[in-house]
Design a protein around this motif. Structure first.
Motif, PDB file in Angstrom:
ATOM      1  N   UNK A 136       5.480   4.513   9.595  1.00 51.56           N
ATOM      2  CA  UNK A 136       4.564   3.771   9.464  1.00 51.56           C
ATOM      3  C   UNK A 136       5.998   2.430   9.320  1.00 51.56           C
ATOM      4  N   UNK A 137       7.255   2.954   8.702  1.00 47.39           N
ATOM      5  CA  UNK A 137       7.754   1.223   8.420  1.00 47.39           C
ATOM      6  C   UNK A 137       9.129   1.544   9.800  1.00 47.39           C
ATOM      7  N   UNK A 138       8.654   2.483  11.250  1.00 50.55           N
ATOM      8  CA  UNK A 138       8.984   1.428  12.357  1.00 50.55           C
ATOM      9  C   UNK A 138       8.332   0.677  12.638  1.00 50.55           C
ATOM     10  N   UNK A 139       6.990   1.254  12.734  1.00 54.10           N
ATOM     11  CA  UNK A 139       5.933   0.014  13.658  1.00 54.10           C
ATOM     12  C   UNK A 139       5.903  -1.278  12.878  1.00 54.10           C
ATOM     13  N   UNK A 140       5.697  -1.126  11.252  1.00 58.21           N
ATOM     14  CA  UNK A 140       5.603  -2.403  10.595  1.00 58.21           C
ATOM     15  C   UNK A 140       7.057  -3.444   9.932  1.00 58.21           C
ATOM     16  N   UNK A 141       7.797  -3.033  10.489  1.00 61.36           N
ATOM     17  CA  UNK A 141       8.989  -4.034   9.748  1.00 61.36           C
ATOM     18  C   UNK A 141       9.979  -4.345  10.462  1.00 61.36           C
ATOM     19  N   UNK A 194       0.065  -5.286   9.472  1.00 62.26           N
ATOM     20  CA  UNK A 194       1.353  -5.503   9.664  1.00 62.26           C
ATOM     21  C   UNK A 194       2.333  -5.034  11.221  1.00 62.26           C
ATOM     22  N   UNK A 195       3.424  -5.820  11.204  1.00 60.57           N
ATOM     23  CA  UNK A 195       3.993  -4.936  12.184  1.00 60.57           C
ATOM     24  C   UNK A 195       5.015  -5.661  11.849  1.00 60.57           C
ATOM     25  N   UNK A 196       6.201  -4.971  13.312  1.00 53.81           N
ATOM     26  CA  UNK A 196       7.452  -5.226  13.353  1.00 53.81           C
ATOM     27  C   UNK A 196       7.586  -6.716  14.680  1.00 53.81           C
ATOM     28  N   UNK A 197       6.625  -7.193  14.562  1.00 56.39           N
ATOM     29  CA  UNK A 197       6.225  -8.134  17.033  1.00 56.39           C
ATOM     30  C   UNK A 197       5.120  -8.135  16.153  1.00 56.39           C
ATOM     31  N   UNK A 198       4.284 -10.131  16.077  1.00 59.56           N
ATOM     32  CA  UNK A 198       2.705 -10.706  16.522  1.00 59.56           C
ATOM     33  C   UNK A 198       2.516 -10.509  17.725  1.00 59.56           C
ATOM     34  N   UNK A 216      -0.006  -1.348  15.369  1.00 55.65           N
ATOM     35  CA  UNK A 216       0.817  -1.974  14.268  1.00 55.65           C
ATOM     36  C   UNK A 216       0.063  -0.722  13.091  1.00 55.65           C
ATOM     37  N   UNK A 217      -0.067  -1.280  11.664  1.00 58.13           N
ATOM     38  CA  UNK A 217      -0.532  -0.826  10.647  1.00 58.13           C
ATOM     39  C   UNK A 217      -1.311  -1.511  10.125  1.00 58.13           C
ATOM     40  N   UNK A 218      -2.176  -0.906   9.942  1.00 61.82           N
ATOM     41  CA  UNK A 218      -3.869  -1.970   8.882  1.00 61.82           C
ATOM     42  C   UNK A 218      -3.863  -1.468   7.484  1.00 61.82           C
ATOM     43  N   UNK A 219      -3.274  -2.459   6.596  1.00 58.20           N
ATOM     44  CA  UNK A 219      -4.091  -2.062   5.252  1.00 58.20           C
ATOM     45  C   UNK A 219      -4.938  -2.980   4.931  1.00 58.20           C
ATOM     46  N   UNK A 220      -6.402  -2.654   5.756  1.00 56.62           N
ATOM     47  CA  UNK A 220      -7.397  -3.405   5.862  1.00 56.62           C
ATOM     48  C   UNK A 220      -8.011  -2.892   4.104  1.00 56.62           C
ATOM     49  N   UNK A 221      -8.705  -3.307   3.689  1.00 52.32           N
ATOM     50  CA  UNK A 221     -10.404  -2.526   2.689  1.00 52.32           C
ATOM     51  C   UNK A 221     -11.696  -3.218   2.800  1.00 52.32           C
ATOM     52  N   UNK A 222     -12.645  -2.840   2.482  1.00 52.14           N
ATOM     53  CA  UNK A 222     -14.066  -3.206   2.899  1.00 52.14           C
ATOM     54  C   UNK A 222     -13.903  -4.512   1.828  1.00 52.14           C
ATOM     55  N   UNK A 223     -14.924  -5.011   1.703  1.00 52.66           N
ATOM     56  CA  UNK A 223     -15.707  -5.847   0.235  1.00 52.66           C
ATOM     57  C   UNK A 223     -16.512  -6.091   0.756  1.00 52.66           C
ATOM     58  N   UNK A 224     -17.208  -6.377  -0.651  1.00 52.30           N
ATOM     59  CA  UNK A 224     -18.691  -5.873  -0.706  1.00 52.30           C
ATOM     60  C   UNK A 224     -19.377  -6.793  -1.562  1.00 52.30           C
ATOM     61  N   UNK A 225     -20.708  -7.819  -1.722  1.00 51.64           N
ATOM     62  CA  UNK A 225     -21.729  -8.406  -2.356  1.00 51.64           C
ATOM     63  C   UNK A 225     -22.614  -7.893  -2.583  1.00 51.64           C
TER      64      UNK A 225
END
Length: 304
Positions: free
Chosen positions: A155-160, A252-256, A232-241
């Motif tokens: 995770x750190x290797x990919x994200x940082x 999140x990634x060490x490069x865009x 990439x490391x995804x930190x996604x979450x659902x939202x809803x109403x």
């Protein structure tokens, strides 16, 4: 350096996402306020040890130079907006992004209150969204989200970022998607599975030969010229109403470059006209590029 814990954190039950614009002539005050963020994160973890709290603050591409004029992350650039007919991934820049996550909803909200107090009079809140764990870590479409995320030390290797003044920082791309749920729910389960390229109930990825060239898992599983996976490391979450549902997508990634290639591959047709058919069932409504610096960078106000 010390990465902000929320970049590589394991999944939580609740999240609050906040987007701000910095008021004119308040950049110096915001820079000083952000220097208090590492202590704020630590205080929340100490006050509520059972909540698994983690926080991230990231600075937008357009705001970085005025907030930290001494140095700029080498690859920080505008959000790579996409448009193909009615399939759009727009750029909607913001100056600051906060991701506040915890296993207790009240603690996530306490974090919101503390951030708002810290920045009072210095910023304008532009976007707010509450995220939550849905079933066993699924998107509102019913499919498990983040299946291909790196695990453990990867995770750190990919994200940082690995070295230099911006070591242990991360390039973030954030989008808010609104799903076309009525249209999606009219599909048979097999048709939904073909769009993703994996099964719905037990989350088993199709063999490569079975995947359509339009499958989401095929369009987003990329390799570079040397044959290395562009993760990439995804930190996604659902939202809803009651009226709408979707996903707050956080990369999140060490490069865009990895996110940019993935987004292009989702929206831009290949030579045979194939694109990611999942984009027919969800609409990106926001898109912004950020850099989340290390805790030391924040505390020293960029004077490293």
């Amino acid at each position: 350096m010390t990465a902000q814990a929320g970049i590589c954190a394991e999944p939580n039950l609740h999240a609050h996402y906040l987007m701000f614009e910095i008021r004119p002539h308040r950049f110096e005050a915001v820079r000083a306020a952000l220097a208090e963020i590492p202590a704020l994160w630590q205080g929340l973890r100490q006050d509520y040890p059972d909540a698994a709290f983690s926080g991230v603050v990231a600075v937008g591409n357009e705001a970085w130079d005025e907030l930290y004029p001494g140095a700029r992350p080498a690859e920080l650039m505008p959000f790579p907006a996409q448009q193909q007919g009615q399939r759009i991934a727009p750029e909607t820049p913001f100056d600051l992004f906060f991701q506040l996550r915890a296993d207790r909803l009240d603690v996530a909200y306490i974090a919101v209150q503390r951030v708002m107090a810290l920045l009072a009079g210095k910023v304008e809140l532009q976007e707010e969204r509450q995220g939550f764990r849905y079933l066993d870590g699924r998107d509102m479409t019913g499919f498990v989200d983040g299946t291909e995320n790196p695990q453990g030390d990867d995770r750190a290797e990919v994200a940082l970022v690995g070295e230099g003044r911006f070591a242990d920082g991360s390039y973030l791309h954030v989008q808010r998607y609104r799903h076309k749920m009525t249209r999606w729910q009219k599909l048979a389960v097999k048709a939904q599975e073909d769009i993703y390229g994996r099964t719905k109930s037990d989350n088993i990825e199709y063999e490569s030969a079975r995947k359509a060239p339009t499958a989401h898992t095929r369009r987003t599983s990329l390799k570079d010229a040397a044959g290395n996976g562009m993760e990439i490391l995804r930190q996604s979450m659902p939202w809803g109403t009651a009226a709408a549902q979707g996903l707050v997508f956080v990369s999140c990634c060490h490069t865009p470059l990895h996110f940019t290639r993935m987004l292009e591959n989702m929206y831009q047709p290949d030579d045979a006209g194939h694109f990611d058919h999942l984009t027919l069932f969800t609409q990106a409504e926001t898109g912004a590029a950020f850099f989340a610096p290390s805790e030391e960078w924040l505390a020293m106000q960029g004077d490293l």
